[in-house]
Enzyme design. Structure first.
Site, PDB file in Angstrom:
ATOM      1  N   GLY A 125       0.889  -1.140   0.053  1.00 19.42           N
ATOM      2  CA  GLY A 125      -0.025   0.060   0.208  1.00 19.42           C
ATOM      3  C   GLY A 125       0.839   1.194   0.011  1.00 19.42           C
TER       4      GLY A 125
ATOM      5  N   ASN B  85       1.529   3.150  -2.764  1.00 17.43           N
ATOM      6  CA  ASN B  85       0.631   3.704  -3.509  1.00 17.43           C
ATOM      7  C   ASN B  85      -0.577   4.564  -2.759  1.00 17.43           C
ATOM      8  OD1 ASN B  85       1.745   4.229  -6.259  1.00 17.43           O
ATOM      9  ND2 ASN B  85       2.037   2.049  -6.079  1.00 17.43           N
TER      10      ASN B  85
ATOM     11  N   MET C  85      -3.820  -6.972  -7.467  1.00 22.87           N
ATOM     12  CA  MET C  85      -3.752  -7.983  -8.412  1.00 22.87           C
ATOM     13  C   MET C  85      -4.552  -9.016  -8.818  1.00 22.87           C
ATOM     14  SD  MET C  85      -0.609  -6.824  -8.548  1.00 22.87           S
ATOM     15  CE  MET C  85       0.773  -7.592  -8.698  1.00 22.87           C
TER      16      MET C  85
ATOM     17  N   ILE D  17      -9.928  -7.033 -13.401  1.00 24.62           N
ATOM     18  CA  ILE D  17     -11.211  -6.156 -13.230  1.00 24.62           C
ATOM     19  C   ILE D  17     -12.277  -6.763 -14.439  1.00 24.62           C
ATOM     20  CG2 ILE D  17     -12.328  -4.013 -13.579  1.00 24.62           C
ATOM     21  CD1 ILE D  17     -11.111  -4.644 -10.780  1.00 24.62           C
TER      22      ILE D  17
ATOM     23  N   ASN E 204      -5.586   2.779 -13.006  1.00 19.56           N
ATOM     24  CA  ASN E 204      -4.653   1.658 -12.539  1.00 19.56           C
ATOM     25  C   ASN E 204      -3.087   2.429 -12.489  1.00 19.56           C
ATOM     26  OD1 ASN E 204      -3.493  -0.752 -11.549  1.00 19.56           O
ATOM     27  ND2 ASN E 204      -3.028  -1.308 -13.756  1.00 19.56           N
TER      28      ASN E 204
ATOM     29  N   HIS F 287       0.759   1.034 -13.110  1.00 12.78           N
ATOM     30  CA  HIS F 287       1.398  -0.160 -13.530  1.00 12.78           C
ATOM     31  C   HIS F 287       2.963   0.145 -13.473  1.00 12.78           C
ATOM     32  CE1 HIS F 287       2.269  -4.113 -15.591  1.00 12.78           C
ATOM     33  NE2 HIS F 287       2.905  -3.451 -16.323  1.00 12.78           N
TER      34      HIS F 287
HETATM   35  C1  GAR Z   1       3.425  -1.247  -7.426  1.00 13.79           C
HETATM   36  O1  GAR Z   1       4.543  -1.274  -7.962  1.00 13.79           O
HETATM   37  C2  GAR Z   1       2.379  -1.342  -8.580  1.00 13.79           C
HETATM   38  O2  GAR Z   1       2.781  -0.568  -9.692  1.00 13.79           O
HETATM   39  C3  GAR Z   1       2.216  -2.736  -8.804  1.00 13.79           C
HETATM   40  O3  GAR Z   1       2.162  -3.197  -7.577  1.00 13.79           O
HETATM   41  C4  GAR Z   1       2.839  -2.524  -6.719  1.00 13.79           C
HETATM   42  C5  GAR Z   1       2.220  -2.291  -5.517  1.00 13.79           C
HETATM   43  O4  GAR Z   1       2.654  -1.428  -4.517  1.00 13.79           O
HETATM   44  N1  GAR Z   1       0.865  -3.234  -9.521  1.00 13.79           N
HETATM   45  C6  GAR Z   1       0.682  -3.901 -10.565  1.00 13.79           C
HETATM   46  O5  GAR Z   1       1.931  -4.566 -10.789  1.00 13.79           O
HETATM   47  C7  GAR Z   1      -0.283  -4.050 -11.117  1.00 13.79           C
HETATM   48  N2  GAR Z   1      -0.299  -4.954 -12.351  1.00 13.79           N
HETATM   49  P1  GAR Z   1       2.026  -0.765  -3.318  1.00 13.79           P
HETATM   50  O6  GAR Z   1       1.314  -1.868  -2.627  1.00 13.79           O
HETATM   51  O7  GAR Z   1       3.386  -0.569  -2.384  1.00 13.79           O
HETATM   52  O8  GAR Z   1       1.387   0.391  -3.690  1.00 13.79           O
END
Ligand code: GAR
Length: 225
Positions: A23, A25, A101, A104, A118, A120
């Site tokens: 989390g 982000n 993950m 959708i 989203n 990525h």
């Molecule tokens: C982030 O790097 C995000 O870009 C990625 O998961 C991580 C979550 O980190 N998302 C994906 O790969 C989606 N396909 P966080 O939980 O610290 O925000």
């Protein structure tokens, strides 16, 4: 005296965040949306894993949370419907996937048309799907990065809103690169969300036009030497 430039509370867009992981982000989005004058407010955080760190971050910020487990639903449609039900219960207008993950599907896309963002961890359309940073590192690219896009029915195929470029340094490990990309994610996601809720995005075919605030741009370059 009230500030005529300030948005009053009813105009603040109600945002739901879905996450599966730590989390960071979400934390960046919370920080941005709790700043004075933010046009968005995170009203609920949902996860598909009860132990997702994102849920703890939400609770610490006094944001309501929910968990929807895939195993409690016979198919993907049921899982998606449960997400919609929870988000609707909190009158969510915009959805941010922040390390969520799960794919959708149609119930979510129909409930929030062109209103799901989203993040990525790669410069799309390169390296969609899982482990975008690792894919880029193993491929040997010189410039990696991250992308905020609107979600459509494909995997990381939706219209691109913002991108941040991160150089791959000599001797970079996947871990180092992932960390620098993550920092870039924390910059571009709050900006893209702000433009979205301010109604600055128009999608033509698959190209996103942004009515940008003065002095802002939808790309970033990591200054790492
Ligand atoms: C982030 O790097 C995000 O870009 C990625 O998961 C991580 C979550 O980190 N998302 C994906 O790969 C989606 N396909 P966080 O939980 O610290 O925000």
């Amino acid at each position: 005296m009230s500030d005529p430039g300030a948005r009053s509370l009813p105009e603040v867009a109600r945002v739901g965040v879905l996450a599966s992981g730590g989390g960071t982000n979400l934390a960046a989005l919370i920080e941005a949306t709790t700043a004075q004058g933010s046009p968005a407010r995170i009203v609920v955080v949902g996860a598909d894993r009860p132990r997702a760190g994102a849920l703890q971050r939400a609770r610490a910020a006094q944001i309501p949370t929910f968990v929807v487990l895939k195993r409690d639903h016979p198919d993907r449609r049921g899982f998606d419907r449960a997400l919609v039900e929870q988000l609707r219960a909190h009158h969510v207008e915009w959805v941010c996937l922040a390390g969520f993950m799960k794919r959708i599907g149609p119930p979510m896309l129909d409930a929030f048309p062109s209103r799901i963002l989203n993040i990525h961890p790669a410069l799309l359309p390169a390296f969609p799907g899982l482990d975008g940073q690792g894919q880029a590192h193993r491929h040997g690219v010189r410039i990696a990065g991250c992308t905020v896009h609107l979600v459509d029915a494909g995997t990381d195929t939706g219209p691109i809103v913002a991108q941040g470029a991160v150089p791959v340094l000599q001797g970079d490990t996947e871990h180092n690169l992932q960390q620098r990309i993550l920092r870039m994610e924390h910059t571009i996601y709050p900006a893209a969300l702000r433009w979205a809720v301010e109604g600055r995005l128009t999608v033509e075919d698959r190209r996103v036009h942004i009515d940008l605030p003065e002095g802002e741009a939808p790309w970033w370059f990591d200054p790492t030497p």
